[in-house]
Design an enzyme around this catalytic site. Structure first.
Site, PDB file in Angstrom:
ATOM      1  N   HIS A  85      30.737  25.584  52.568  1.00 44.54           N
ATOM      2  CA  HIS A  85      30.578  26.063  51.186  1.00 44.54           C
ATOM      3  C   HIS A  85      29.185  26.670  51.034  1.00 44.54           C
ATOM      4  O   HIS A  85      28.208  26.145  51.581  1.00 44.54           O
ATOM      5  CB  HIS A  85      30.775  24.905  50.204  1.00 44.54           C
ATOM      6  CG  HIS A  85      30.965  25.382  48.804  1.00 44.54           C
ATOM      7  ND1 HIS A  85      29.914  25.847  48.039  1.00 44.54           N
ATOM      8  CD2 HIS A  85      32.076  25.506  48.031  1.00 44.54           C
ATOM      9  CE1 HIS A  85      30.380  26.229  46.859  1.00 44.54           C
ATOM     10  NE2 HIS A  85      31.688  26.029  46.825  1.00 44.54           N
ATOM     11  N   GLU A 157      34.762  33.228  48.771  1.00 47.09           N
ATOM     12  CA  GLU A 157      34.043  32.931  47.521  1.00 47.09           C
ATOM     13  C   GLU A 157      32.739  33.733  47.502  1.00 47.09           C
ATOM     14  O   GLU A 157      31.749  33.315  48.113  1.00 47.09           O
ATOM     15  CB  GLU A 157      33.676  31.442  47.453  1.00 47.09           C
ATOM     16  CG  GLU A 157      34.832  30.493  47.446  1.00 47.09           C
ATOM     17  CD  GLU A 157      34.438  29.141  46.833  1.00 47.09           C
ATOM     18  OE1 GLU A 157      35.040  28.774  45.828  1.00 47.09           O
ATOM     19  OE2 GLU A 157      33.515  28.490  47.344  1.00 47.09           O
TER      20      GLU A 157
HETATM   21  P1  13P Z   1      33.438  27.823  40.095  1.00 49.44           P
HETATM   22  O1  13P Z   1      34.943  27.847  39.945  1.00 49.44           O
HETATM   23  O2  13P Z   1      32.773  26.811  39.216  1.00 49.44           O
HETATM   24  O3  13P Z   1      32.851  29.184  40.000  1.00 49.44           O
HETATM   25  O4  13P Z   1      33.146  27.304  41.579  1.00 49.44           O
HETATM   26  C1  13P Z   1      33.831  27.880  42.626  1.00 49.44           C
HETATM   27  C2  13P Z   1      33.556  27.098  43.835  1.00 49.44           C
HETATM   28  O5  13P Z   1      32.439  27.073  44.339  1.00 49.44           O
HETATM   29  C3  13P Z   1      34.649  26.295  44.410  1.00 49.44           C
HETATM   30  O6  13P Z   1      34.322  25.807  45.663  1.00 49.44           O
END
Ligand code: 13P
Length: 231
Positions: A85, A157
Site C-alpha cells: 500500500h 490506487e
Molecule cells: P480512500 O477510499 O479513503 O481514498 O482510501 C483508498 C485506499 O487507500 C484503500 O486502500
C-alpha cells in the site's frame, strides 16, 4: 466483483465489534473482503465476508520485534493480504524488495496478496505514471510461477486520489487498466482512491474494473450499503 475494505488504522475493539455486527447485515452478491487492523483480526466473525490483513512481515519468522508473519495470519483464518500500500511505501519506507518477500511468504501460506500500485501526482504530471506502475508490478511479480501469479489481485490506487476526494477521469482509469491488463490478463484488477456511493455511477461505466479497494467508505456502513446496492 471483489470489494476489499481497508479499515486502515481505525476502530478500537469495542468499535470493531459494533462495526462487525452491522457489516454482517449488508446484503451483497459480490465477494467482500474485510481487512481490519491486526488487533481486530481475532474479533472478526462472519459467514459471508472474507478475512484479509493489511500487511505482513517480509520475514518468515524469528527475532523481528513487532512483526507478524504470514504463518501467524494463516492460523487466524486470513485468506487475503494487502501488500505494498502506498501509505506503507511512503511512511514505512517499504521497498519493492520488501514487497517481493512479503508476496513469497503469503503464497507459501496460500494467502492471496492484494498488490497495491499507483503513481504520485508529480509522476502523473510528468507522464511517468505507466512506467511507475509497470515497474512496481514487474519487480513484485517477475519471478512468480504462473500458478502463483494467478493468485495475485492487483489494486491500482493513484496516490493522489487516496483520501483526497479527487479521482481520475474514466479515460485515465481505462488507460491504466489497459496497460495493466495487457501484461497481466489473468489477474483481477481493482480500483482504489476516493471511491464513494456517488462516483460509483461513473466508475461503473468502466468494464475493465473487477472490483474496488475502499478506505474511508469501509468505515461508513450506511453509505457502504448504498454503494453495494448501486454496483
Ligand atoms: P480512500 O477510499 O479513503 O481514498 O482510501 C483508498 C485506499 O487507500 C484503500 O486502500
Amino acid at each position: 466483483m471483489i470489494i476489499a475494505l481497508n479499515n486502515k488504522c481505525n476502530l478500537t475493539k469495542e468499535e470493531f465489534l459494533t462495526y462487525m455486527t452491522k457489516l454482517n447485515e449488508i446484503q451483497s452478491k459480490h465477494t467482500i473482503i474485510l481487512c481490519p487492523s491486526f488487533t481486530n483480526i481475532n474479533l472478526y466473525s462472519s459467514n459471508s465476508i472474507h478475512l484479509g490483513a493489511q500487511n505482513v512481515s517480509s520475514y518468515e519468522e524469528g527475532a523481528y520485534t513487532g512483526e507478524i508473519s504470514a504463518k501467524q495470519l494463516k492460523k487466524l483464518g486470513v485468506e487475503y493480504c494487502i501488500v505494498g500500500h502506498s501509505e506503507r511505501r511512503i511512511y514505512q519506507k517499504e521497498t519493492n524488495t520488501d514487497i517481493k518477500y512479503k508476496i513469497t511468504h503469503l503464497l507459501q501460506e496460500n494467502i492471496r496478496p492484494i498488490l497495491c500500485i499507483g503513481e504520485s501526482k508529480e509522476e502523473r504530471e510528468s507522464k511517468m505514471a505507466d512506467k511507475v506502475i509497470l515497474q512496481e508490478l514487474e519487480s513484485a511479480l517477475s519471478d512468480l510461477k504462473k500458478e502463483d501469479l494467478n493468485k495475485i489481485i492487483i489494486a491500482y490506487e493513484p496516490i493522489w486520489a487516496i483520501g483526497t476526494g479527487f479521482i481520475p477521469n474514466n479515460d485515465e482509469i481505462e488507460e491504466m487498466f489497459s496497460i495493466i491488463k495487457q501484461k497481466y490478463p489473468d489477474n483481477p484488477v481493482l480500483y482504489g482512491g476516493s471511491v464513494n456511493q456517488n462516483n460509483i455511477e461513473e466508475l461503473k461505466k468502466i468494464s475493465s474494473i473487477d472490483g474496488y479497494l475502499l478506505g474511508g467508505l469501509s468505515l461508513k456502513i450506511n453509505e457502504l450499503q448504498t454503494f453495494v446496492n448501486r454496483l
